[in-house]
Design a protein around this motif. Structure first.
Motif, PDB file in Angstrom:
ATOM      1  N   GLY A  92       0.595  -1.210   0.074  1.00  0.00           N
ATOM      2  CA  GLY A  92      -0.046   0.023  -0.076  1.00  0.00           C
ATOM      3  C   GLY A  92       0.727   1.255  -0.156  1.00  0.00           C
ATOM      4  N   LEU A  93       2.007   1.153  -0.300  1.00  0.00           N
ATOM      5  CA  LEU A  93       3.181   2.140  -0.284  1.00  0.00           C
ATOM      6  C   LEU A  93       2.989   2.920  -1.466  1.00  0.00           C
ATOM      7  CD1 LEU A  93       5.856   0.926   1.608  1.00  0.00           C
ATOM      8  CD2 LEU A  93       4.631   2.879   2.365  1.00  0.00           C
ATOM      9  N   SER A  94       2.451   2.683  -2.574  1.00  0.00           N
ATOM     10  CA  SER A  94       2.418   3.297  -3.972  1.00  0.00           C
ATOM     11  C   SER A  94       1.795   4.641  -3.792  1.00  0.00           C
ATOM     12  CB  SER A  94       1.534   2.462  -4.996  1.00  0.00           C
ATOM     13  OG  SER A  94       2.406   1.156  -5.170  1.00  0.00           O
ATOM     14  N   ALA A  95       0.754   4.628  -3.155  1.00  0.00           N
ATOM     15  CA  ALA A  95       0.080   6.187  -2.902  1.00  0.00           C
ATOM     16  C   ALA A  95       0.865   6.915  -2.640  1.00  0.00           C
ATOM     17  CB  ALA A  95      -1.065   5.945  -2.171  1.00  0.00           C
ATOM     18  N   SER A  96       1.931   6.601  -1.483  1.00  0.00           N
ATOM     19  CA  SER A  96       2.622   7.573  -0.675  1.00  0.00           C
ATOM     20  C   SER A  96       3.925   7.849  -1.484  1.00  0.00           C
ATOM     21  CB  SER A  96       3.151   7.236   0.615  1.00  0.00           C
ATOM     22  OG  SER A  96       4.168   6.558   0.762  1.00  0.00           O
ATOM     23  N   PHE A  97       4.499   7.224  -2.234  1.00  0.00           N
ATOM     24  CA  PHE A  97       5.669   7.128  -3.083  1.00  0.00           C
ATOM     25  C   PHE A  97       5.392   7.870  -4.257  1.00  0.00           C
ATOM     26  CE2 PHE A  97       7.783   3.230  -0.981  1.00  0.00           C
ATOM     27  CZ  PHE A  97       8.279   3.977   0.050  1.00  0.00           C
ATOM     28  N   PHE A  98       4.260   7.797  -4.991  1.00  0.00           N
ATOM     29  CA  PHE A  98       3.952   8.148  -6.381  1.00  0.00           C
ATOM     30  C   PHE A  98       2.991   9.467  -6.371  1.00  0.00           C
ATOM     31  CE2 PHE A  98       5.352   3.841  -6.793  1.00  0.00           C
ATOM     32  CZ  PHE A  98       6.514   3.901  -7.417  1.00  0.00           C
TER      33      PHE A  98
ATOM     34  N   ASN B 324      -6.451  -6.635   5.084  1.00  0.00           N
ATOM     35  CA  ASN B 324      -4.963  -6.894   4.677  1.00  0.00           C
ATOM     36  C   ASN B 324      -4.344  -5.562   4.595  1.00  0.00           C
ATOM     37  OD1 ASN B 324      -2.685  -7.909   3.633  1.00  0.00           O
ATOM     38  ND2 ASN B 324      -3.148  -7.343   1.558  1.00  0.00           N
ATOM     39  N   ALA B 325      -3.418  -5.517   5.567  1.00  0.00           N
ATOM     40  CA  ALA B 325      -2.404  -4.159   5.845  1.00  0.00           C
ATOM     41  C   ALA B 325      -1.006  -4.759   4.996  1.00  0.00           C
ATOM     42  CB  ALA B 325      -2.362  -3.780   7.060  1.00  0.00           C
ATOM     43  N   GLY B 326      -0.904  -4.568   4.073  1.00  0.00           N
ATOM     44  CA  GLY B 326       0.384  -4.781   3.033  1.00  0.00           C
ATOM     45  C   GLY B 326       0.734  -5.854   3.053  1.00  0.00           C
ATOM     46  N   HIS B 327       0.053  -7.197   3.603  1.00  0.00           N
ATOM     47  CA  HIS B 327       0.616  -8.464   3.609  1.00  0.00           C
ATOM     48  C   HIS B 327       0.251  -9.342   2.441  1.00  0.00           C
ATOM     49  CE1 HIS B 327       2.159 -11.574   6.256  1.00  0.00           C
ATOM     50  NE2 HIS B 327       1.305 -12.470   5.731  1.00  0.00           N
ATOM     51  N   THR B 328       1.102 -10.525   2.241  1.00  0.00           N
ATOM     52  CA  THR B 328       0.996 -11.346   1.111  1.00  0.00           C
ATOM     53  C   THR B 328      -0.414 -11.853   0.890  1.00  0.00           C
ATOM     54  OG1 THR B 328       1.674 -13.153   2.587  1.00  0.00           O
ATOM     55  CG2 THR B 328       3.626 -12.154   1.452  1.00  0.00           C
ATOM     56  N   ARG B 329      -0.406 -12.222  -0.342  1.00  0.00           N
ATOM     57  CA  ARG B 329      -1.852 -12.576  -0.659  1.00  0.00           C
ATOM     58  C   ARG B 329      -2.158 -13.877  -0.409  1.00  0.00           C
ATOM     59  NH1 ARG B 329      -3.272 -11.524  -6.740  1.00  0.00           N
ATOM     60  NH2 ARG B 329      -1.149 -12.553  -7.464  1.00  0.00           N
ATOM     61  N   SER B 341      -5.213  -2.912  -2.031  1.00  0.00           N
ATOM     62  CA  SER B 341      -3.858  -2.676  -1.709  1.00  0.00           C
ATOM     63  C   SER B 341      -4.180  -1.500  -0.426  1.00  0.00           C
ATOM     64  CB  SER B 341      -3.099  -1.928  -2.760  1.00  0.00           C
ATOM     65  OG  SER B 341      -1.951  -1.061  -2.398  1.00  0.00           O
ATOM     66  N   GLN B 342      -3.837  -2.004   0.745  1.00  0.00           N
ATOM     67  CA  GLN B 342      -3.997  -1.334   1.888  1.00  0.00           C
ATOM     68  C   GLN B 342      -2.333  -1.071   2.506  1.00  0.00           C
ATOM     69  OE1 GLN B 342      -7.717  -1.115   4.099  1.00  0.00           O
ATOM     70  NE2 GLN B 342      -7.829  -3.292   3.335  1.00  0.00           N
ATOM     71  N   LEU B 343      -2.214   0.123   3.124  1.00  0.00           N
ATOM     72  CA  LEU B 343      -0.968   0.570   3.662  1.00  0.00           C
ATOM     73  C   LEU B 343      -0.545  -0.567   4.881  1.00  0.00           C
ATOM     74  CD1 LEU B 343       1.297   2.641   3.203  1.00  0.00           C
ATOM     75  CD2 LEU B 343       0.283   3.755   5.193  1.00  0.00           C
ATOM     76  N   LEU B 344       0.636  -0.618   4.789  1.00  0.00           N
ATOM     77  CA  LEU B 344       1.123  -1.731   5.875  1.00  0.00           C
ATOM     78  C   LEU B 344       1.136  -0.706   7.239  1.00  0.00           C
ATOM     79  CD1 LEU B 344       5.078  -2.370   5.474  1.00  0.00           C
ATOM     80  CD2 LEU B 344       3.793  -0.347   4.828  1.00  0.00           C
ATOM     81  N   ALA B 345       0.818  -1.445   8.316  1.00  0.00           N
ATOM     82  CA  ALA B 345       0.580  -1.037   9.714  1.00  0.00           C
ATOM     83  C   ALA B 345       1.864  -0.258  10.216  1.00  0.00           C
ATOM     84  CB  ALA B 345       0.389  -1.812  10.672  1.00  0.00           C
ATOM     85  N   GLY B 346       1.744   0.739  11.031  1.00  0.00           N
ATOM     86  CA  GLY B 346       2.825   1.345  11.734  1.00  0.00           C
ATOM     87  C   GLY B 346       3.492   2.781  10.943  1.00  0.00           C
ATOM     88  N   LEU B 347       2.680   3.009   9.932  1.00  0.00           N
ATOM     89  CA  LEU B 347       3.323   4.053   8.967  1.00  0.00           C
ATOM     90  C   LEU B 347       2.341   5.301   9.166  1.00  0.00           C
ATOM     91  CD1 LEU B 347       5.626   4.531   7.386  1.00  0.00           C
ATOM     92  CD2 LEU B 347       4.420   4.099   5.545  1.00  0.00           C
ATOM     93  N   ASP B 348       0.922   5.148   9.058  1.00  0.00           N
ATOM     94  CA  ASP B 348       0.125   6.231   9.251  1.00  0.00           C
ATOM     95  C   ASP B 348      -1.156   5.983  10.293  1.00  0.00           C
ATOM     96  OD1 ASP B 348      -1.809   7.869   8.734  1.00  0.00           O
ATOM     97  OD2 ASP B 348      -2.008   7.736   6.695  1.00  0.00           O
ATOM     98  N   ARG B 349      -0.840   6.818  11.359  1.00  0.00           N
ATOM     99  CA  ARG B 349      -1.793   6.492  12.474  1.00  0.00           C
ATOM    100  C   ARG B 349      -3.337   6.606  11.942  1.00  0.00           C
ATOM    101  NH1 ARG B 349      -1.052   8.161  18.167  1.00  0.00           N
ATOM    102  NH2 ARG B 349       1.226   8.303  17.496  1.00  0.00           N
ATOM    103  N   ASP B 350      -3.640   7.680  11.104  1.00  0.00           N
ATOM    104  CA  ASP B 350      -5.117   7.376  10.858  1.00  0.00           C
ATOM    105  C   ASP B 350      -5.357   6.935   9.621  1.00  0.00           C
ATOM    106  OD1 ASP B 350      -5.587   9.029  13.319  1.00  0.00           O
ATOM    107  OD2 ASP B 350      -4.522  10.704  11.996  1.00  0.00           O
ATOM    108  N   TYR B 351      -4.831   5.689   9.073  1.00  0.00           N
ATOM    109  CA  TYR B 351      -5.030   5.342   7.803  1.00  0.00           C
ATOM    110  C   TYR B 351      -6.376   4.569   7.757  1.00  0.00           C
ATOM    111  CZ  TYR B 351      -4.291   2.956   3.293  1.00  0.00           C
ATOM    112  OH  TYR B 351      -4.408   2.444   2.030  1.00  0.00           O
ATOM    113  N   PRO B 352      -7.251   4.798   6.952  1.00  0.00           N
ATOM    114  CA  PRO B 352      -8.701   4.249   6.701  1.00  0.00           C
ATOM    115  C   PRO B 352      -8.796   2.771   6.332  1.00  0.00           C
ATOM    116  CG  PRO B 352      -8.421   5.573   4.955  1.00  0.00           C
ATOM    117  CD  PRO B 352      -6.786   5.874   5.480  1.00  0.00           C
TER     118      PRO B 352
END
Lengths: 100, 434
Positions: A92-98, B324-329, B341-352
């Motif tokens: 899910g990092l694409s949005a933040s990197f690009f 799923n937070a950034g994990h393998t399929r 595709s959702q952001l992996l945990a620990g990066l954005d406190r308010d990620y929806p």
């Protein structure tokens, strides 16, 4: 793994080649360390020759991005291989990197 | 704890030096042996062929005074090729036996040491207790004629001096090495070993923590047959899983902390405890993920990221909710689950984070895993990859138990790796819906 850092017209282009895995990411971290301290730096990452990036190496890239932004700079990834793009998509990092 | 020899550097050094001593002594003796033969060849000269000259070597005591006579060795018996028995016979110039009694009971046992083309045959012999070289050559009319005797000790003596000097140098070198090792190398080695021991202890504790953080009792009931394995790589990794029946639902989490070592293990433990205490069937998984993400961001001084996959399965409706937070399929029956595709945990406190749902069916098989599986490397550095994983799942007999399935995947990965080392942690959860 090889990191090439070039400064062109006020933009710092960081090219990473080879593979960023658990073993080589420590070297990568040392290579980019000086850039993390700089103020108002515009960083462009060229990952067109990066064949592999482990999810562990992502942490360093994210920390790098955060440090550059914190110091008033900007951070973007300009080129990337499909393999690495998949890692960005999955985490899910694409949005933040690009963002641009 | 088992005591190893490498734990005692002093003993190790002494053993190594002893080995060194044995080797150098062996080499010295061999060199001496070679040089002795060379010396013999260089020093060889004919002795005067009279009894007076020969007598001292053979300890002959004759009453004949100045009378011209010869000493001969006459073959008594030929025991074998290399060893023959001779007796002394002293004859005058005409060949008449002067002292036959001399031979009585005094025989020589000689061992052949070297053949000399020029002079005949050289023998190394014991002559009544003293070793000497004896040169004899076959004579057409007489059995064997003694033509020269060399004192073994005489030839050896100068070599012996050299050898003594050499051995003295070796001893001094040995003592020097011992002193250097004892007072300088060993303390350094001991410090390094101590640090290694401490690090190993820390590693073991962290491994222990990791093993405690994962589920070890696998739910098997009328709805589910599940099993999981965790195979840490050389370091403590950050793979984690936890699952079980809770509030009437099958709940699971699998994750991968993007670091290794004790800090990662602690974070995993925190996540595991959180899941254990917080999972309630009625809370949507995305809310649970948000709370977890918040927790990990809150511990942001560790600068850790974490991929997580959370899921609930209702045993009645077989509806699965997941986030799923950034994990393998995740794989269901050989097909990958549709995962946003959702952001992996620990990066954005308010990620929806949001929840996704899928309808499962009886007989479905789920495989959850960490990237240690897909990023396992073969001997040619290629990755195992999702395609091979899919092939494995498709080739798997659906009837086998979840435990057998986990083992089959581990075996497949091991076969793929060949001699290459396991480069990352491997965590696998296999769930069969009965």
């Amino acid at each position: 793994m090889k990191t090439i850092i070039e400064e062109k017209n006020g933009v710092v282009v960081v090219s990473v080649q080879g593979e960023l895995d658990t073993d080589t990411s420590a070297q990568f971290q040392r290579d980019i360390e000086p850039l993390m301290e700089r103020k108002d730096t515009k960083v462009e990452m060229d990952l067109s020759k990066l064949e592999y990036m482990s999810s562990k190496a992502l942490r360093i890239l994210v920390a790098f991005q955060q440090a550059v932004m914190r110091n008033g700079g900007s951070f973007s990834i300009t080129k990337v291989t499909d393999t690495v793009q998949e890692v960005f998509d999955m985490t899910g990092l694409s949005a933040s990197f690009f963002r641009d | 704890m088992k005591k190893r020899i490498s734990d005692s550097p002093r003993l190790l050094i002494i053993l190594l030096l002893a080995l060194y001593g044995l080797l150098t002594t062996g080499v010295t003796l061999w060199v001496l042996h070679v040089s002795l033969e060379q010396s013999y060849n260089l020093n060889y000269e004919d002795l005067e062929d009279d009894l007076k000259t020969i007598a001292p070597y053979l300890e002959l005591r004759m009453d004949q005074g100045d009378k011209d006579c010869f000493a001969y060795l006459e073959l008594v018996s030929s025991v074998q090729h290399e060893e023959r028995e001779y007796s002394y016979v002293v004859r005058d110039k005409e060949g008449e036996v002067i002292a036959p009694s001399f031979a009585a009971g005094r025989t020589l046992k000689m061992k052949k040491v070297k053949q000399l083309d020029k002079t005949g045959t050289c023998w190394l012999a014991d002559v009544w207790g003293d070793r000497c070289f004896i040169i004899i050559h076959p004579f057409p009319t007489r059995p064997l004629e003694l033509i020269g005797v060399y004192d073994y000790d005489y030839i050896f003596s100068d070599r012996e001096e050299t050898a003594k000097d050499f051995i003295m140098v070796l001893v001094l070198l040995f003592l020097l090495l011992l002193a250097v090792s004892w007072f300088w190398i060993i303390p350094v080695v001991e410090r390094v070993l101590e640090r290694k021991r401490l690090a190993e202890n820390e590693l073991n504790e962290a491994r222990d923590l990791q093993q405690k953080a994962v589920t070890t009792v696998f739910p098997k009931n009328s709805f589910f047959d599940s099993h999981a394995v965790l195979r840490p790589a050389r370091e403590v990794g950050g793979d984690i899983y936890r699952f079980g029946m809770q509030d009437g639902k099958f709940q699971y989490v699998i994750g991968d902390v993007s670091d290794k070592g004790t800090t990662a293990a602690l974070l995993m433990f925190t996540i595991s405890s959180f899941i254990h205490s917080r999972t309630r069937g009625e809370v949507p998984v995305c809310e649970l993920m948000k709370e977890l993400n918040y927790l990990i961001c809150d511990n942001s001084e560790y600068e850790m990221l974490c991929t997580l996959f959370l899921g609930h399965i209702d045993p009645e409706t077989l509806k699965m909710e997941y986030c799923n937070a950034g994990h393998t399929r995740t794989m269901v029956n050989g097909d990958f689950l549709d995962q946003d595709s959702q952001l992996l945990a620990g990066l954005d406190r308010d990620y929806p984070y949001h929840t996704q749902t899928v309808q499962l069916h009886h007989g479905d098989r789920l495989l959850l895993y960490t990237d240690g599986v897909t990023e396992a490397r073969g001997a040619d550095r290629s990755f195992f990859g999702e395609k091979r994983l899919q092939e494995w799942m498709n080739g798997l007999d659906p009837a086998i138990s979840s435990e057998e399935a986990c083992q089959s995947l581990l075996d497949t990965l091991a076969a793929f790796r060949g001699n290459a080392l396991q480069n990352d942690d491997i965590a696998i959860i296999y769930i069969k819906i009965v």
